[in-house]
Design an enzyme around this catalytic site. Structure first.
Site, PDB file in Angstrom:
ATOM      1  N   ASN A 171       0.676  -1.308   0.122  1.00 52.60           N
ATOM      2  CA  ASN A 171      -0.095   0.190   0.015  1.00 52.60           C
ATOM      3  C   ASN A 171       1.037   1.939   0.096  1.00 52.60           C
ATOM      4  OD1 ASN A 171      -1.943   1.591   0.511  1.00 52.60           O
ATOM      5  ND2 ASN A 171      -1.929   1.491   2.800  1.00 52.60           N
ATOM      6  N   LYS A 178       0.571   4.614  -0.506  1.00 51.38           N
ATOM      7  CA  LYS A 178      -0.578   5.669  -0.148  1.00 51.38           C
ATOM      8  C   LYS A 178      -0.253   7.022  -0.391  1.00 51.38           C
ATOM      9  CE  LYS A 178      -0.658   3.517   4.619  1.00 51.38           C
ATOM     10  NZ  LYS A 178       0.293   3.511   6.254  1.00 51.38           N
ATOM     11  N   HIS A 234      -9.049   1.263   4.749  1.00 51.61           N
ATOM     12  CA  HIS A 234      -7.932   1.390   5.797  1.00 51.61           C
ATOM     13  C   HIS A 234      -8.043   2.320   7.153  1.00 51.61           C
ATOM     14  CE1 HIS A 234      -3.689   2.758   6.655  1.00 51.61           C
ATOM     15  NE2 HIS A 234      -3.411   1.417   6.249  1.00 51.61           N
ATOM     16  N   GLU A 262      -6.569   4.687   7.979  1.00 47.19           N
ATOM     17  CA  GLU A 262      -6.296   6.146   7.403  1.00 47.19           C
ATOM     18  C   GLU A 262      -8.062   7.053   7.223  1.00 47.19           C
ATOM     19  OE1 GLU A 262      -2.655   5.657   5.185  1.00 47.19           O
ATOM     20  OE2 GLU A 262      -1.772   5.321   7.167  1.00 47.19           O
TER      21      GLU A 262
HETATM   22  P1  PGA Z   1       2.822   0.341   8.065  1.00 48.48           P
HETATM   23  O1  PGA Z   1       1.371   0.219   7.038  1.00 48.48           O
HETATM   24  O2  PGA Z   1       3.605  -0.618   6.884  1.00 48.48           O
HETATM   25  O3  PGA Z   1       3.847   1.486   7.084  1.00 48.48           O
HETATM   26  O4  PGA Z   1       2.851   0.491   9.305  1.00 48.48           O
HETATM   27  C1  PGA Z   1       1.422  -0.813   7.188  1.00 48.48           C
HETATM   28  C2  PGA Z   1      -0.966   0.160   6.026  1.00 48.48           C
HETATM   29  O5  PGA Z   1      -1.318   0.464   6.486  1.00 48.48           O
HETATM   30  O6  PGA Z   1      -0.914  -0.947   5.246  1.00 48.48           O
END
Ligand code: PGA
Length: 255
Positions: A13, A15, A99, A101
């Protein structure tokens, strides 16, 4: 059906990162590093703007395409949104939905997650449905309640076949981007709880077939021990998916 029958699934992901040229460079490097990785599903989730270009890069490779979100209507006056038929059109196989976020910053709720999941499935896009507790939930002993709430809300009204086209991602919010990974035992405990909830809601057969990824600070160093847990079928990787080498290492350590 046991763990051996569930194909591992590792998704990156990205982002809000990477211009189109950066995304193409990353994917080109990744593609060559994982050419021989069979027996594992490998997915990248760029931003909407890079999906078409990445779709071209991964054509005829073993890397699949996912979007990071979707809207539940197919078309209409919904400024700024992108629909499931559009994601299908650009070559997506998967879409990440719910997700943390999106729940935290963009008002995503179990209800909107469920609408998006249904829209994705109706257009033959496989949803990766994210669930996970906040640190405060864990400290107050509310992890199980939150997970049950996210699961039952997110998958409401899905048929068994629809559920089996979906993937669940357990991502404890306190482990995302913090460098603080859940221990393999903590991950296993929640994954097994999710399987139990699905056994109760569907059947043992359905629960034992669905794939459940762990997410939250997955790195090359901890991927193998997480994947060794009986109910952990893969990883949803944020930060470590932004480097081709580290993401490829995670893929290799998951087989
Ligand atoms: P991270 O994020 O591996 O940077 O902790 C995981 C995610 O939000 O899918």
């Amino acid at each position: 059906m046991g763990r051996a029958m569930r194909r591992p699934i590792i998704a990156g992901n990205w982002k809000l990162n990477n211009t189109i040229s950066e995304a193409v460079a990353l994917t080109t490097a990744l593609k060559s590093l994982v050419t021989h990785c069979t027996g594992v599903e490998i997915i990248v989730a760029p931003t909407f703007t890079a999906l078409a270009a990445i779709g071209d890069v991964i054509k005829d490779s073993n890397v699949l395409l996912a979007a990071q979100d979707v809207y539940w209507e197919d078309s209409g006056a919904f400024t700024g949104e992108v629909s499931a038929p559009m994601l299908k059109d650009v070559g997506c196989d998967y879409v990440i939905i719910g997700h943390s976020e999106r729940r935290q910053y963009f008002g995503e709720t179990n209800e909107s997650v469920n609408q998006k999941v249904k829209a994705a499935l109706s257009h033959d896009l496989k949803p990766i449905i994210c669930v996970g507790e906040q640190l405060e939930d864990r400290e107050r002993g509310r992890t199980d309640t939150v997970i049950e709430n996210h699961i039952t809300g997110g998958i409401a009204d899905l048929s068994a076949a629809e559920l089996l086209s979906s993937v669940i991602a357990y991502e404890p919010v306190w482990a995302i981007g913090t460098g603080k990974t859940a221990t393999p035992a903590q991950a296993q405990e929640v994954h097994s709880l999710i399987r139990k909830l699905l056994t109760d809601a569907y059947s043992d057969e359905v629960a034992s077939q669905i794939r459940i990824q762990y997410g939250g600070s997955v790195k090359p160093e901890n991927a193998a021990e997480l994947m060794a847990q009986p109910d952990v079928d893969g990883a949803l990787v944020g930060g470590a998916s932004l480097q081709a080498e580290s993401f490829a290492e995670i893929v290799k350590n998951s087989i």
